[in-house]
Design an enzyme around this catalytic site. Structure first.
Site, PDB file in Angstrom:
ATOM      1  N   HIS A 154     -10.638  -2.051   1.284  1.00 50.82           N
ATOM      2  CA  HIS A 154     -10.635  -3.074   2.340  1.00 50.82           C
ATOM      3  C   HIS A 154     -11.393  -2.607   3.581  1.00 50.82           C
ATOM      4  O   HIS A 154     -12.245  -3.335   4.077  1.00 50.82           O
ATOM      5  CB  HIS A 154      -9.198  -3.475   2.675  1.00 50.82           C
ATOM      6  CG  HIS A 154      -8.475  -4.142   1.538  1.00 50.82           C
ATOM      7  ND1 HIS A 154      -7.880  -3.421   0.520  1.00 50.82           N
ATOM      8  CD2 HIS A 154      -8.280  -5.442   1.247  1.00 50.82           C
ATOM      9  CE1 HIS A 154      -7.331  -4.277  -0.337  1.00 50.82           C
ATOM     10  NE2 HIS A 154      -7.556  -5.504   0.074  1.00 50.82           N
ATOM     11  N   GLN A 195      -7.845   9.624  12.354  1.00 49.82           N
ATOM     12  CA  GLN A 195      -8.157  10.535  11.256  1.00 49.82           C
ATOM     13  C   GLN A 195      -7.979  12.004  11.652  1.00 49.82           C
ATOM     14  O   GLN A 195      -7.791  12.322  12.828  1.00 49.82           O
ATOM     15  CB  GLN A 195      -9.597  10.293  10.810  1.00 49.82           C
ATOM     16  CG  GLN A 195      -9.819   8.892  10.284  1.00 49.82           C
ATOM     17  CD  GLN A 195      -9.140   8.685   8.945  1.00 49.82           C
ATOM     18  OE1 GLN A 195      -9.537   9.242   7.942  1.00 49.82           O
ATOM     19  NE2 GLN A 195      -8.084   7.892   8.945  1.00 49.82           N
ATOM     20  N   GLN A 252     -10.479   2.831  10.664  1.00 53.74           N
ATOM     21  CA  GLN A 252     -10.515   4.086  11.381  1.00 53.74           C
ATOM     22  C   GLN A 252     -11.943   4.606  11.485  1.00 53.74           C
ATOM     23  O   GLN A 252     -12.812   4.227  10.731  1.00 53.74           O
ATOM     24  CB  GLN A 252      -9.677   5.154  10.674  1.00 53.74           C
ATOM     25  CG  GLN A 252      -8.340   4.690  10.156  1.00 53.74           C
ATOM     26  CD  GLN A 252      -8.418   4.080   8.770  1.00 53.74           C
ATOM     27  OE1 GLN A 252      -9.407   3.474   8.405  1.00 53.74           O
ATOM     28  NE2 GLN A 252      -7.359   4.241   8.009  1.00 53.74           N
ATOM     29  N   HIS A 294       0.816  -1.208   0.000  1.00 55.94           N
ATOM     30  CA  HIS A 294       0.000   0.000   0.000  1.00 55.94           C
ATOM     31  C   HIS A 294       0.852   1.261   0.000  1.00 55.94           C
ATOM     32  O   HIS A 294       0.566   2.222  -0.703  1.00 55.94           O
ATOM     33  CB  HIS A 294      -0.917  -0.023   1.232  1.00 55.94           C
ATOM     34  CG  HIS A 294      -1.932   1.067   1.240  1.00 55.94           C
ATOM     35  ND1 HIS A 294      -3.100   1.006   0.518  1.00 55.94           N
ATOM     36  CD2 HIS A 294      -1.955   2.258   1.875  1.00 55.94           C
ATOM     37  CE1 HIS A 294      -3.799   2.103   0.718  1.00 55.94           C
ATOM     38  NE2 HIS A 294      -3.131   2.887   1.533  1.00 55.94           N
ATOM     39  N   GLU A 316      -3.701   5.134  12.660  1.00 58.75           N
ATOM     40  CA  GLU A 316      -4.251   5.866  11.519  1.00 58.75           C
ATOM     41  C   GLU A 316      -5.461   6.686  11.946  1.00 58.75           C
ATOM     42  O   GLU A 316      -6.414   6.861  11.186  1.00 58.75           O
ATOM     43  CB  GLU A 316      -4.583   4.903  10.366  1.00 58.75           C
ATOM     44  CG  GLU A 316      -3.329   4.285   9.761  1.00 58.75           C
ATOM     45  CD  GLU A 316      -3.577   3.407   8.534  1.00 58.75           C
ATOM     46  OE1 GLU A 316      -4.708   3.379   8.027  1.00 58.75           O
ATOM     47  OE2 GLU A 316      -2.614   2.760   8.085  1.00 58.75           O
ATOM     48  N   ASP A 373      -5.707  15.001   1.214  1.00 56.77           N
ATOM     49  CA  ASP A 373      -4.664  14.994   0.189  1.00 56.77           C
ATOM     50  C   ASP A 373      -4.747  16.234  -0.696  1.00 56.77           C
ATOM     51  O   ASP A 373      -3.751  16.680  -1.255  1.00 56.77           O
ATOM     52  CB  ASP A 373      -4.808  13.746  -0.701  1.00 56.77           C
ATOM     53  CG  ASP A 373      -4.216  12.508  -0.041  1.00 56.77           C
ATOM     54  OD1 ASP A 373      -3.412  12.665   0.900  1.00 56.77           O
ATOM     55  OD2 ASP A 373      -4.558  11.391  -0.457  1.00 56.77           O
ATOM     56  N   ASN A 403      -3.671   5.966  -7.252  1.00 55.29           N
ATOM     57  CA  ASN A 403      -3.156   4.981  -6.324  1.00 55.29           C
ATOM     58  C   ASN A 403      -3.417   3.573  -6.840  1.00 55.29           C
ATOM     59  O   ASN A 403      -4.172   3.373  -7.786  1.00 55.29           O
ATOM     60  CB  ASN A 403      -3.676   5.233  -4.894  1.00 55.29           C
ATOM     61  CG  ASN A 403      -4.822   4.350  -4.477  1.00 55.29           C
ATOM     62  OD1 ASN A 403      -5.825   4.228  -5.149  1.00 55.29           O
ATOM     63  ND2 ASN A 403      -4.650   3.709  -3.343  1.00 55.29           N
ATOM     64  N   HIS A 447     -10.428   3.081  -0.863  1.00 49.31           N
ATOM     65  CA  HIS A 447     -10.575   2.705   0.548  1.00 49.31           C
ATOM     66  C   HIS A 447     -11.399   1.422   0.592  1.00 49.31           C
ATOM     67  O   HIS A 447     -12.418   1.337   1.267  1.00 49.31           O
ATOM     68  CB  HIS A 447     -11.218   3.838   1.359  1.00 49.31           C
ATOM     69  CG  HIS A 447     -10.524   4.058   2.657  1.00 49.31           C
ATOM     70  ND1 HIS A 447     -11.179   4.320   3.831  1.00 49.31           N
ATOM     71  CD2 HIS A 447      -9.206   4.038   2.970  1.00 49.31           C
ATOM     72  CE1 HIS A 447     -10.295   4.466   4.808  1.00 49.31           C
ATOM     73  NE2 HIS A 447      -9.094   4.295   4.313  1.00 49.31           N
TER      74      HIS A 447
END
Lengths: 226, 739
Positions: free
Chosen positions: B95, B313, B239, B47, B311, B115, B533, B93
């Site tokens: 999984h 947020q 998360q 990843h 992770e 981002d 990605n 996103h």
């Protein structure tokens, strides 16, 4: 006319409201910060849409206690024009400036779409330049826009001509099938007894440019300054 | 604190191979600490490291005259003129959304927003591309409702409009759904911020939410592995987001960027504090040292290992100019957000962290970035592909009732109206939405000029499964076509490459083919890839998803008033088909939905023809010649005609058309030949359009005219459009409720 648009943390339509007033309607518009009690001499106030304070606890329940709101309440009680849209409507109900409350949509889902609303009274600061019975095309976008009130309140609203907007179909009829969120009697907006405070779930500030879908929203703002 | 002993077994538990573990020991000249092992495992995860894809991604064209930033930053940047830049990216996103659909999707939206605004851009439009399993699968309705709820719950609250997207259903996603989230923001070209750490001694500042224990190993154990029957146990690795914090974080960061206080800023996304600080140090060719005792935490007892890998947020990492710490803190204090100095930039090229006075991590930054493992994994064509590419049309009976076929196509979940989905999204906030969801492309206006931007997200994964090269090329071509028919000139794209396990040669082959197909289409259509990605390991119990290289394309229109929508408008307008229909039923929605066959090769794509079609559409739109224009895609000509009749937000209109050609009728009506569009034109404008078509040597045929209340295709069907619209509009909600 000098307008103040309140920014709470989590407000989303505050910049759109300022844009609508300044750039589209040629008004003077300033931002009012939630921590500031000073209204900076504004002549009309907009409580915009969004998710003030994350709408945690209950929509508008925290915003109602912010410093700026004590000044807004005094301004409203003195007869100053106050327009609450969506979250702003919820805040007006929470703060007691308007009767009733807004709860979750009947569908339990957020709804974003253009709807038709009928002007039920022109005796308010924000509908004076509409025609009674006129239908406006305005967008709604909310998850908790189902207006509720007890029987006594509803009767008082009716008797005092405080119901300002109802959801209607294309033919202008307030049928259950035209009710997007389950609001009692298809109520989309109400006013206080003196007509200077108006709250509604639809977003007139998002209906002021033909390029973006329509201009019917202009009438509400023009009513205040025209 | 007693340190936890590290051995090969523990490294395996972290998803590292034996080779990789030995490489770590070699690099450090010693065994790693427990915390270092955690850092390596996330930074070397598929990843974060792109170890299987890196060398192939270089094949994609990434430059162009308008490209200000290609891949390698948080998002790509395109110069749109007037001193403004469009900043955008799409990201998966997948999984987390399968394990916990609401929060998985919500935090996907939150992550992609960060981002974009971390580069100094105010986010003004989000889109998404969603893939679910068969609608009859018992888990699908729950996943759809959760994902759509999460996207709306986060996006609506954060105040960025969700203006479009796509949703498809296929049994190939029963065990792995896809949630790809896209955001575009606008920044002044002279105030773009990059994620770099430079200037020895400059403070590293942590802002936003406190760190909790959520999302630990999201990047390594969740996103870089296949699923199996124990995957439910990974729920703690998902998360939980807070859109309210994100909302004020956006305002605070954009306000910070008005001043001259910072060197670089980056979102703490996958692999949290570790990857954000390491990547910033890498870009700045510097080192970084963090004092973990100073990191704001949600609870007591969080270990340094957890702090490094959490992770949680809505967190950002900033490298400020020395001496500006207090000014930075003041900006965040206005919004009641915390800003804490947690470290500084160093000259030693090392990623170091301390905890209670002790150095627990000491790793060369380059070992985690440029020197991370990269693999050229074996690739081989799936043995059964040739058989799957065969389709015997002679064995396929012709339908007896074409109206019934059209109705059933329009009520399949793939072609049914997606209104049930997008009415749950605020697509208006921000006051820029010119074309709302439901047309070929989303169009937003720029308040600062007369210009507009168009955005379209596309991928037909059935095509990609049956021919990944052609399927990926078509994804690019269709995305560009959706823009062109809307009057938008395609400029650049962001890709989200969703595949199975790259350690399997068949998956790797699909990936490489898709890259090459995308490259060919990008080159022919002059579109650059600026961000994106890769999401591998979309597999459950050994079953990979269909290859899904999603394309999110952005284009510019010089005058937004020239935008074109897909629905017919004026009775009496002529209906013209641009392009040609061939006998191509392979990989079609018709074959899948009506004959339950997912086979054959996808339609051919002639990129030169495609380019001419798009140029004609652009010129015609600029000249105001189109009343409407609609890409012909899944379901073919009949579905495209029907959509143009029934997709207007408030009304329906009928048509009378005649289709000619000596093709099989089902191929004529429902085949998916590429490079076609259905346009309507006022009779007064027809001569001008015809001249343009002749000059461009583009084949066309006049099909008929707009009018009446029925969709009438001579010899095949006559259907009342109002009833058809009703069925098309309600089909998805009904199937989700009754499934």
């Amino acid at each position: 006319m000098k307008w103040g648009v309140v920014t709470f943390p989590g407000s989303n339509d505050d910049r759109d409201s300022v844009y609508c007033l300044e750039r589209v309607l040629g008004q003077e518009a300033i931002s009012l910060w939630h921590k500031d009690r000073d209204l900076h001499g504004v002549e009309a106030i907009v409580l915009p849409g969004g998710f003030s304070y994350g709408d945690y606890l209950r929509c508008g329940a925290v915003a109602r206690f912010s410093p700026v709101m004590s000044s807004v309440m005094a301004f409203a009680r003195a007869g100053g024009p106050v327009l609450g849209m969506c979250n702003g409507f919820q805040i007006l109900c929470e703060s007691g400036l308007l009767p009733g409350a807004l709860v979750r949509n009947r569908s339990l889902s957020f709804i974003c779409e253009w709807v038709a609303v009928r002007v039920e009274t022109t005796r308010t600061r924000f509908t004076a330049r509409c025609a009674a019975g006129e239908c406006l095309s305005l967008p709604i976008k909310h998850g908790e826009g189902c207006y509720v009130a007890d029987e006594a309140t509803l009767k008082a609203l009716q008797d005092n001509e405080q119901i300002v907007f109802r959801y209607v179909n294309q033919a202008g009829e307030a049928l259950e099938s035209a009710n997007p969120n389950g609001a009692v009697q298809n109520i989309a907006g109400v006013t206080n007894t003196s007509g200077n405070v108006v709250g509604l779930m639809p977003h007139p500030e998002h209906a002021v440019e033909a390029l973006l879908g329509g201009e019917d929203g202009r009438k509400l703002f023009r009513s205040a300054f025209g | 604190m007693a340190s936890i002993p590290v051995d090969l077994q523990l490294a395996h538990d972290h998803g590292l191979s034996t080779d990789e573990y030995e490489r770590i020991v070699r690099t450090l000249g010693r065994s790693p600490t427990f915390e270092e092992l955690g850092v390596f495992s996330v930074m070397w995860s598929e990843h974060c490291s792109y170890k299987s894809s890196r060398r192939f991604l270089r094949r994609l064209p990434t430059t162009g005259p308008a490209i200000l930033q290609g891949p390698g930053e948080n998002a790509g940047i395109v110069d749109i003129g007037d001193g403004l830049a469009a900043v955008f990216k799409i990201e998966s996103h997948n999984h987390p959304s399968f394990i916990e659909p609401y929060h998985g999707a919500a935090t996907g939206v939150g992550g992609i927003l960060r981002d974009v605004f971390t580069m100094g851009a105010r986010p003004i439009a989000s889109l998404n591309s969603l893939r679910f399993g068969a609608i009859e699968h018992p888990r699908t309705p729950h996943l759809v409702k959760g994902v759509v709820g999460g996207i709306g719950g986060y996006g609506n609250s954060v105040g960025v409009p969700t203006v479009g997207g796509e949703v498809y259903f296929n049994p190939g996603y029963n065990g792995n759904i896809l949630v790809n989230a896209f955001t575009l923001g606008i920044a002044p070209t002279d105030r773009i911020f990059r994620a770099t750490a430079a200037g020895v001694g400059n403070p590293v500042i942590y802002v936003g939410s406190r760190t909790g224990r959520d999302g630990i190993h999201g990047a390594s154990l969740l996103a870089s592995r296949e699923f199996d029957d124990k995957s439910e146990d990974l729920r703690p690795a998902v998360q939980v987001g807070d859109p309210f914090i994100e909302n004020i974080l956006i305002e605070a960061c954009l306000s910070l960027m008005q001043q001259d206080l910072i060197i670089g800023i980056q979102d703490m996304g996958a692999a949290g504090l570790t990857s954000s600080s390491v990547e910033m140090a890498d870009r700045g060719k510097a080192g970084i040292v963090l004092d973990l005792d100073t990191v704001p935490t949600r609870e007591t007892g969080i270990t340094p290992y957890e702090l490094l890998l959490s992770e949680s947020q809505e967190r950002m990492l900033i490298v400020a100019k020395e001496g500006c710490e207090e000014a930075v803190k003041d900006v965040f204090a206005t919004w009641d957000l915390q800003a804490v100095v947690i470290g500084e930039v160093t000259a030693d090229g090392l990623f170091r962290t301390t905890w209670r006075g002790e150095e627990i991590v000491r790793i060369p930054v380059s070992a985690l970035t440029s020197q991370a493992p990269a693999y050229e994994r074996p690739a081989s064509r799936p043995a059964d592909l040739t058989a799957k590419q065969q389709v015997d049309l002679s064995a396929l009976p012709l339908p007896t009732d074409y109206a019934a076929v059209l109705t059933s196509l329009l009520t399949t979940p793939n072609l049914a109206s997606k209104e049930w989905v997008y009415r749950q999204y605020d697509f208006l906030v921000g006051g820029n939405t010119v074309v709302q969801p439901g047309s070929d492309a989303a169009i937003i206006r720029l308040k600062e000029s007369n210009k507009g931007l168009g955005i379209s997200v596309d991928c037909n994964s059935r095509y990609c499964a049956l021919d990944p090269y052609r399927g990926a090329a078509i994804a690019v071509a269709e995305s560009a076509r959706n823009l062109a028919v809307s009057g938008v000139r395609p400029v650049a794209l962001s890709d989200c490459l969703n595949f199975g396990n790259p350690e399997k040669p068949e998956v790797m082959w699909q990936f490489v083919q898709a890259i090459d197909g995308m490259r060919a289409a990008c080159q022919a259509l002059e579109v650059a890839v600026v961000s994106g990605n890769v999401s591998f390991y979309n597999e459950t119990d050994g079953q990979a998803i269909p290859p899904t290289p999603t394309v999110a394309m952005v284009g510019i229109m010089d005058a937004v008033t020239h935008h074109v929508t897909q629905w017919f408008k004026h009775p009496g307008d002529l209906i013209v088909l641009l392009g040609e229909t061939h006998e191509e039923l392979g990989a079609s929605e018709y074959l899948a939905a009506l004959h339950h066959q997912e086979c054959g090769r996808p339609p051919r794509l002639d990129l030169e023809r495609e380019k001419r079609l798009q140029q004609v559409c652009l010129r015609a739109a600029q000249a105001g010649l189109f009343s409407s224009a609609h890409d012909v895609a899944e379901g073919g000509l009949a579905v495209a005609l029907a959509e143009a009749c029934i997709s207007h937000p408030r009304q329906t209109v009928g048509v009378r058309v005649t289709l000619t050609g000596d093709l099989r009728p089902d191929a004529l009506l429902f085949g998916e030949s590429q490079s076609r569009a259905i346009v309507s034109v006022r009779p007064a404008d027809w001569d001008q359009l015809k001249a343009l078509l002749h000059t461009s040597r583009l084949p066309f045929s006049v099909l008929g005219e707009v009018g009446g209340t029925d969709l009438e295709i001579a010899g095949y069907m006559k259907i009342a459009t109002a009833a058809l619209r009703q069925q098309w509009q309600t089909a998805l909600a009904q199937q989700l409720t009754h499934a």
